[in-house]
Design a protein around this motif. Structure first.
Motif, PDB file in Angstrom:
ATOM      1  N   VAL A  82       0.842  -1.200   0.000  1.00 25.68           N
ATOM      2  CA  VAL A  82       0.000   0.000   0.000  1.00 25.68           C
ATOM      3  C   VAL A  82       0.874   1.246   0.000  1.00 25.68           C
ATOM      4  O   VAL A  82       0.638   2.192  -0.774  1.00 25.68           O
ATOM      5  CB  VAL A  82      -0.943  -0.001   1.225  1.00 25.68           C
ATOM      6  N   LEU A  85       2.519   1.719  -3.385  1.00 26.49           N
ATOM      7  CA  LEU A  85       1.606   2.124  -4.458  1.00 26.49           C
ATOM      8  C   LEU A  85       1.078   3.536  -4.293  1.00 26.49           C
ATOM      9  O   LEU A  85       0.745   4.195  -5.277  1.00 26.49           O
ATOM     10  CB  LEU A  85       0.413   1.153  -4.507  1.00 26.49           C
ATOM     11  N   THR A  86       0.971   4.019  -3.074  1.00 25.67           N
ATOM     12  CA  THR A  86       0.236   5.271  -2.879  1.00 25.67           C
ATOM     13  C   THR A  86       1.091   6.432  -2.394  1.00 25.67           C
ATOM     14  O   THR A  86       0.604   7.549  -2.293  1.00 25.67           O
ATOM     15  CB  THR A  86      -0.922   5.087  -1.867  1.00 25.67           C
ATOM     16  N   ARG A  89       1.219   9.489  -4.595  1.00 30.52           N
ATOM     17  CA  ARG A  89       0.039  10.333  -4.659  1.00 30.52           C
ATOM     18  C   ARG A  89      -0.282  10.991  -3.308  1.00 30.52           C
ATOM     19  O   ARG A  89      -0.593  12.172  -3.231  1.00 30.52           O
ATOM     20  CB  ARG A  89      -1.167   9.504  -5.119  1.00 30.52           C
ATOM     21  N   PHE A  90      -0.236  10.213  -2.238  1.00 28.14           N
ATOM     22  CA  PHE A  90      -0.684  10.743  -0.942  1.00 28.14           C
ATOM     23  C   PHE A  90       0.438  11.282  -0.064  1.00 28.14           C
ATOM     24  O   PHE A  90       0.179  11.843   0.987  1.00 28.14           O
ATOM     25  CB  PHE A  90      -1.424   9.651  -0.144  1.00 28.14           C
ATOM     26  N   ALA A  94       0.058   8.125   2.807  1.00 29.91           N
ATOM     27  CA  ALA A  94       0.154   6.699   2.484  1.00 29.91           C
ATOM     28  C   ALA A  94       0.417   5.874   3.733  1.00 29.91           C
ATOM     29  O   ALA A  94      -0.111   4.768   3.893  1.00 29.91           O
ATOM     30  CB  ALA A  94       1.257   6.470   1.451  1.00 29.91           C
ATOM     31  N   LEU A  97      -2.711   5.627   5.686  1.00 29.72           N
ATOM     32  CA  LEU A  97      -3.619   4.698   5.020  1.00 29.72           C
ATOM     33  C   LEU A  97      -3.250   3.253   5.366  1.00 29.72           C
ATOM     34  O   LEU A  97      -4.103   2.432   5.729  1.00 29.72           O
ATOM     35  CB  LEU A  97      -3.562   4.915   3.504  1.00 29.72           C
ATOM     36  N   GLU A 150      10.067   9.136  -4.318  1.00 26.79           N
ATOM     37  CA  GLU A 150       9.217   8.573  -3.263  1.00 26.79           C
ATOM     38  C   GLU A 150      10.021   8.275  -2.004  1.00 26.79           C
ATOM     39  O   GLU A 150       9.482   8.266  -0.906  1.00 26.79           O
ATOM     40  CB  GLU A 150       8.548   7.292  -3.771  1.00 26.79           C
TER      41      GLU A 150
END
Lengths: 319, 336, 508
Positions: A82, A85-86, A89-90, A94, A97, A150
């Motif tokens: 998770v 992958l995120t 974006r977040f 992330a 989440l 990232e």
């Protein structure tokens, strides 16, 4: 009253055995490989232990109640996927989440166990399957490397604070929070009471179901945090990232002296247990034991530790 | 000392056994109904399901879970659990691959190798049983440890490689056919026959039921609980070893990942078949039904284009649903 | 008939058994002659079950002698007792319900039906059918035990006990331990008829709490009390009232139950029940319990008083009627709700439900009220210590420290910790469920003192007790229950306590 004295003696032995073992192991490995005792190696040891410790801490809460959580490695892996992958974006969202998912999965395990009265090992085995499957599906069954951009979000894990690696700081925060929860709150006390004597806790007005569910929520949350940290350290997420960590985690809890029958244990013991596992692992690496074959040792350690810590007077019928 | 605290309810005159009866009858037939419904649904969506070729595929997918499930059923009937399935299976497959005609060494022991593997399965089961019974370590902890010891030992033997199996007899289990089905399928059916005999016609089988129904009462009737438990774990170990032989035959090699995911399927099959985790209720025939449910569902999902990775999740949900439906909550005040 | 009686098949001569803190059997001597049914009666704790456990091999006696067929012996375990010809028929729970009737009858002895390890079911079921024919019960040996009603299960057990004949175990002795407790009257008559018919094959020891049944079935009756045999009667010459008086025996000692300390209770109502009912357990129960009052509930097993107690403790919510605690109407769905209403439960299973044995004294004392110990979500450890020490001092709990595990305390001190827990939680009502079970005399007296003290402070107490005299001695008011209903109410003021015989009349 000789049995009384015996019991005290055995209790004391049980209490100090893990720490003694740790010290002896450190001396032993240090004697074999003096480099082991250098601060840099020890710091590395602490960093390497952090993920294991966080996972083991979560499951300690469940084991204290007399249950077990076999889904932690799947939860940690899912969390790593998770995050991978995120995070683009977040951003930091992330992490929230991933941990939120962990709490939710723990809640579901807890409800399945408590409300549907499914034994915890089977409920969490099943939940582990669901989580693993979810990780496979959303990751497309592959491992996902984090891009350089990232990785900047991972600096709280990979970086250092006042010279100490972030992962150690995280481990310390987990230690403090979990210790306070376990030793100084009503939840911690109720857990011990339920683990040590569920009917009496129930008859004393303890809301047993609620406490159990909360323990599973904690286990799921800490497992997810462990996955997040692991993803940061390895700069990747994968559905099998933490697959090898279930056994060492449970072994850490048990080796630390927390009885799988519940009621007796602490986060400190789990810390000692996790360190023992790490030192054993490093020792085996020094000795050139195949990394896969190390599972043999952990399996043996697990069984021996359970055999030593288990209180047979509490379980007339063992199944 | 051990007076149950439920005397308040047990004295109630309305606690007639009649209610009990219909419950269990339904519980043992529900899996069959589920299986039939499943077949009807899948067949109506994709008629290919009913082709002979698909039956062969289903039989091949079912043979290993069936053999493993037979072993696990005996353990679960006692109210215990065996998590060492993958450990024993992997160890068996790897040792088999090293002893029969293979691509890594000069061994060619053939049937003798098979025998050795069965003995190893029994030996691991014996260790499980002895640790569990004599040291009073709960079965899930004992077998969790043995699981990893088994896989670790297989890894240590292989050192990370995979060993190709060239023995025609072993390969033949997967390749050679008899009446259209792979020999391995017939072997699995033979195992089912043996399991049925053990379950229904030997003292061991009946005593396993007795232990699951009430261990204290069984002990009071003079049954040696320790002996039955150890022998049951040995029996299960032999079945897992046969599962390992079949897995090695199907894959054509022995490697340390050969067991991955098999425990999960095994436990799913047994509990979906309606064997109760609390022990005493269920049978190897129900496990056959459970295996077919799991395999048919997976087959149907493939036919419908659902990715295999989803199947594990579906199995997880099936475990929860099956256990939740079959547990007799009245009997269990404390669930751990 | 005694004088000309033949050699006893079973003799107990001055059999003695002690457990830590309890002298369970005191010089017990009992004879069982061929073809005889001997009844054994006594209150809970009189020693009947210890005696039965010694005869079935669960315990071994410490002193004295057991003779079977004149030969001194002892029973090492259940199988050993079996092999010496002792068969057992217990309450309904001793068949494995997941097995067939035939399997149950031969459980553990299947070997005779196997050839090359393979079971021959036909011979087993044929043999089982022959056993069932001995007790004249029409049950298919292939039926699963769970499909049988309780009466048939009892017959199957009898049939199982009779298999000992075939094993050449000598003269058969069958222990009937409360076999009638789950049976209807018609079923009991069938059971009794079978037992009488089997007297040519076996001798029986019959334990029951129903005196009329003991009188009906037995040839001779032994009365036990406080671990000793206090009387032996021929059934033909005994009557229920006399036997009951022998069982409860001791003349009331006002001093023992602290009667001078019994104060008049207050006017405020603590608990009020109005037409309280629970299907299958009790019905139309109405009472008022005042602050400072001890309300004793008397009744035999099956009278519904145990279930009523569990309802008040939150384990089995009532079905209909009204229950008000402190003026607030409640349905107690869990012990947690009972605790919230101010009810504390002191269970009979002290070591299971009363205390968390593996937690220290301090943690047990504060367990029911950690809320008031919490500051900002954390437990105030110093305050906990202080409270625990003060309770230990006030109740004179003898413990090495407040950190000692409750496991290591004696029964009386454990009971004080349970009491401290509820006093610390400021309970207004205490439900005492057999509070002195398993305690020795000194510990009992301490419990009585404490109960008097807390009622003087205004606590209301509901009491069910093992002995009628304890109920009468302690209570302000006694309710007598029979078959789920209240049959009698008696006030029990000091100096004007009801007589046991009067209450017994309403119990049986």
């Amino acid at each position: 009253m000789s049995t009384f004295v015996d019991r005290l003696g055995i209790d004391r032995l049980r209490q100090w055995l893990p720490l003694t073992t740790l010290v002896i192991l450190v001396i032993l490995v240090g004697a074999l490989q003096p480099v082991f005792l250098q601060p840099a190696t020890l710091l590395q040891l602490a960093s390497d232990t952090a993920v294991l410790f966080i996972l083991a801490t979560g499951v300690t809460f469940v084991i204290m109640l007399g249950g077990i959580d076999l889904s932690i490695q799947s939860m940690a892996s899912l969390a790593s996927v998770v995050v991978a992958l995120t995070v683009a974006r977040f951003g930091y969202g992330a992490f929230a989440l991933a941990i939120g998912l962990g709490l939710l999965a723990g809640l579901l395990s807890g409800i399945a166990h408590v409300r549907l009265k499914i034994p915890s090992f089977i409920a969490t085995l099943a939940m582990g399957g669901v989580l693993y499957s979810s990780a496979l599906v959303i990751s497309g069954e592959r491992s996902i490397m984090l891009a350089d951009a990232e990785r900047s979000y991972q600096s709280w894990i990979t970086g250092t604070v006042f010279g100490a690696p972030g992962v150690i700081i995280i481990g310390l925060v987990v230690l403090i929070v979990a210790h306070v929860l376990q030793a100084h709150t009503r939840f911690g006390r109720y857990s011990a009471a339920i683990g040590a004597g569920e009917p009496a806790a129930y008859a004393s007005g303890v809301k047993v179901g609620r406490q159990k569910i909360f323990a599973f929520v904690l286990s799921g949350g800490f497992a997810a945090l462990a996955g997040v940290v692991l993803a940061g350290r390895l700069a990747s997420g994968s559905p099998t990232l933490a697959a090898e960590l279930l056994l060492p985690s449970i072994a850490a809890v048990v080796v630390g002296g927390t009885a799988i029958t519940g009621g007796v244990g602490s986060i400190w013991r789990t810390l000692v247990g996790a360190l023992i596992i790490s030192v054993v692992r490093i020792g085996m690496t020094f000795l050139g034991v195949n990394i896969f074959a190390q599972n043999i040792v952990f399996g043996v350690v697990l069984i021996v530790a359970v055999a030593i810590t288990i209180d047979r007077s509490k379980i007339p019928i063992v199944k | 000392m051990s007076t149950p605290t439920t005397s308040a309810t047990s004295a109630l005159p309305d606690a007639t056994p009649a209610k009990h009866v219909s419950r269990f009858r339904l519980a043992s037939w529900a899996p069959v109904i589920v299986l039939v419904l499943l077949c009807i649904i899948i067949a109506s969506i994709n008629p290919n399901f009913l082709s002979f070729g698909n039956f062969v595929r289903i039989s091949q997918a079912a043979m290993i879970p069936l053999v493993l499930g037979l072993g696990a059923t005996f353990i679960i009937l006692m109210g215990s659990i065996d998590l060492s399935v993958e450990g024993v299976l992997t160890l068996a497959a790897v040792i088999l691959s090293m002893l029969v005609l293979n691509g890594a060494n000069g061994n060619d022991y053939g049937l003798l190798a098979v025998l050795a593997v069965l003995v190893i399965g029994a030996a691991v089961g014996f260790v499980n049983g002895v640790i569990h019974v004599k040291l009073k370590v709960p079965s899930f902890m004992t077998t969790l440890g043995i699981w990893f010891i088994g896989v670790g030992a297989a890894n240590a033997l292989l050192g990370g490689m995979a060993i190709r199996i060239n023995d025609p007899m072993i390969r033949g289990l997967a390749i050679e056919r008899f009446l259209g089905f792979a020999r391995g399928v017939w072997l699995a059916l033979a195992c089912l026959g043996v399991a049925l005999v053990v379950q229904n016609y030997t003292r061991l089988g009946r005593h396993i039921y007795a232990l699951g129904g009430g261990e204290e009462l069984a002990a009071l009737s003079g049954i040696s609980v320790a002996r039955v438990r150890i022998m049951a774990f040995m029996l299960a170990g032999v079945f897992y070893a046969i599962g390992g032989i079949l897995a090695a035959a199907q894959l054509g090699l022995g490697n340390a990942q050969i067991g991955n995911g098999r425990l999960f399927t095994t436990v799913t099959a047994v509990v979906v078949g309606g064997t109760a985790l609390s022990g005493g209720q269920g049978s190897v025939l129900q496990t056959l039904v459970g295996v077919l449910i799991v395999v048919v569902l997976a087959n149907g999902m493939v036919l419908m284009g659902v990715p295999p990775s989803v199947q594990i999740g579906v199995q997880g949900l099936m475990i929860i649903a099956a256990v939740a439906l079959s547990i007799d909550r009245k009997l269990m005040r404390i669930v751990k | 008939m005694n004088a000309s009686s033949p050699e006893p098949v079973l003799s107990l001569i001055n059999v003695d058994k002690r457990f830590p803190g309890v002298h369970a059997l005191k010089q017990v001597s009992i004879d069982l002659r061929p073809g005889e049914v001997v009844g054994l009666i006594g209150e809970n704790g009189a020693g009947k079950s210890t005696l039965m456990k010694i005869l079935s091999g669960v315990y071994q006696h410490d002193a004295g002698e057991i003779r079977v067929g004149g030969r001194p012996t002892r029973f090492l375990d259940a199988a050993d007792a079996n092999s010496q010809g002792i068969g057992m028929v217990f309450q309904e729970q001793s068949l494995l319900t997941n097995l067939s009737v035939g399997e149950n009858i031969y459980l553990g002895n299947e070997k005779q039906f196997t050839r090359f390890g393979i079971m021959n079911w036909r011979t087993l079921y044929d043999a089982a059918a022959r056993q069932l024919a001995k007790v004249k019960v029409d049950v298919d040996p292939r039926a699963r035990a769970e499909d049988l009603d309780f009466a048939s299960r009892q017959m199957v057990e009898l049939a199982k006990a009779l298999t000992l004949e075939e094993r050449g175990a000598g003269h058969l002795i069958i222990l009937l331990d409360e076999p009638t407790s789950v049976l209807e009257r018609a079923e009991i008559e069938i059971l009794f008829a079978r037992v009488r018919a089997l007297k040519s094959r076996a001798s029986f020891i019959f334990v029951s709490h129903r005196l009329d049944e003991v009188l009906e079935l037995s040839d001779r009756i032994y009365v036990m009390k406080d671990g000793a045999v206090v009387a032996e009667r021929n059934a033909a010459e005994a009557d229920v009232t006399e036997l009951h008086q022998l069982m409860v025996g001791r003349s009331l000692q006002a001093e023992y139950y602290r009667e001078p300390l019994q104060k008049t209770y207050r006017a405020e109502i603590a608990v009020e029940a109005h037409n309280l009912s629970l299907a299958g357990a009790y019905r139309d129960i109405s009472f008022q319990l005042h602050r400072g009052e001890i309300l004793g509930i008397a009744g035999v097993i099956g009278s519904g008083r145990e279930e009523l107690t569990r309802t008040l403790a939150g384990f089995a919510p009532h079905g209909s009627g009204r229950l008000a605690v402190d003026g607030r109407e409640v349905t107690l769905r869990s012990p947690a709700e009972a605790v919230d209403s101010g009810i504390g439960y002191i269970p009979r299973e002290r070591r299971v439900e009363g205390l968390v044995l593996f937690l220290p004294v301090a943690a047990n004392i504060t367990l029911a009220d950690l809320e008031s110990l919490s500051r900002h979500g954390l437990i105030d450890a110093r305050e906990e210590r202080r409270l625990a020490i003060s309770w230990v001092e006030r109740l004179k709990v003898r413990t090495p420290s407040i950190n000692t595990l409750c496991l290591n305390l004696s029964g009386g001190n454990q009971q004080k910790v349970v009491l401290a827990k509820w006093l610390n939680a400021k309970a207004k009502v205490l439900v005492l469920d057999h509070p002195t079970r398993g305690l020795d005399v000194g510990a009992k007296e301490e419990v009585y003192d404490l109960v008097r003290a807390v009622t003087t402070e205004g606590l209301a107490v509901i009491l069910t007790s093992d002995t009628l005299e304890e109920t009468i001695g302690l209570s302000h008011t006694v309710l007598v229950m029979r078959d789920g209903e209240i049959t009698h109410r008696a006030s029990a003021n000091p100096g004007a306590k009801p007589r046991q015989v009067d209450l017994i009349g309403h119990m049986v």
